[in-house]
Scaffold this motif. Sequence first.
Motif, mmCIF file in Angstrom:
data_model
loop_
_atom_site.group_PDB
_atom_site.id
_atom_site.type_symbol
_atom_site.label_atom_id
_atom_site.label_comp_id
_atom_site.label_asym_id
_atom_site.label_seq_id
_atom_site.Cartn_x
_atom_site.Cartn_y
_atom_site.Cartn_z
ATOM 1 N N SER A 1 0.828 -1.201 0.000
ATOM 2 C CA SER A 1 0.000 0.000 0.000
ATOM 3 C C SER A 1 0.867 1.258 0.000
ATOM 4 C CB SER A 1 -0.915 0.000 1.224
ATOM 5 O OG SER A 1 -1.592 1.214 1.347
ATOM 6 N N LYS A 2 1.906 1.266 0.820
ATOM 7 C CA LYS A 2 2.813 2.420 0.859
ATOM 8 C C LYS A 2 3.526 2.591 -0.481
ATOM 9 C CE LYS A 2 3.885 2.519 5.787
ATOM 10 N NZ LYS A 2 4.954 2.325 6.791
ATOM 11 N N GLY B 1 3.457 5.979 -3.045
ATOM 12 C CA GLY B 1 4.718 6.712 -3.071
ATOM 13 C C GLY B 1 5.239 7.090 -1.695
ATOM 14 N N ARG B 2 4.799 6.385 -0.655
ATOM 15 C CA ARG B 2 5.224 6.712 0.703
ATOM 16 C C ARG B 2 6.271 5.730 1.217
ATOM 17 N NH1 ARG B 2 0.360 6.432 4.285
ATOM 18 N NH2 ARG B 2 -0.119 4.726 2.901
ATOM 19 N N ILE B 3 7.021 5.138 0.322
ATOM 20 C CA ILE B 3 8.047 4.194 0.749
ATOM 21 C C ILE B 3 9.362 4.582 0.088
ATOM 22 C CG2 ILE B 3 7.630 2.493 -1.055
ATOM 23 C CD1 ILE B 3 8.022 0.321 1.063
#
Length: 176
Positions: A128-129, A133-135
């Motif tokens: 999901s991250k 783009g949150r990884i």
Amino acid sequence: LVCKLEKIKHSNGEYRYVTATKVPFKNEKGEITGIAGISRDVTEMYLAEEKVKRYADELDLLNKTKDKFFSIIAHDLKNPFNAITGFSNYLLTDFQEIEESEKLEIIERIHKVSQFAYNLLENLLIWSKSQTGRIDFRPQKADLSEIINKNVSELQLLADKKSITLKAEAAEGIFA
């Protein structure tokens, strides 16, 4: 009155999109004697519409992929939770009659299956991250035989339940 989109080559070699509205001039016999027209450069609008169409197609594909992924995860999570529920129900209903060694074995199975379910959820959160783009991308060297053996071990209980034999042939020292 005719209005249509046309692709034309500009004198500088670049292609432009224009709408051309054309109106025929007719004489008293109804014969066309000339044409008047107005052209408007709509390249920016056309390219923007094409970009929106591409994004819509990509979004549709991503949504289908997400839906399939969630369906697979839901199915994969169902089995471990059924096992946990079944084992814990057995402990609850027949606790006094179960041998101590069997109780320990059941508790170990519950632990193993719950770890498997937890890992699936953890992978779902990581996925999901990555989709939002949150990884951070931090590549690391990974021992493939270790990963394969760990996954086979985690899936062994479910495979046994379905009478499936798992066999892993992973050469040592192969890294990705």
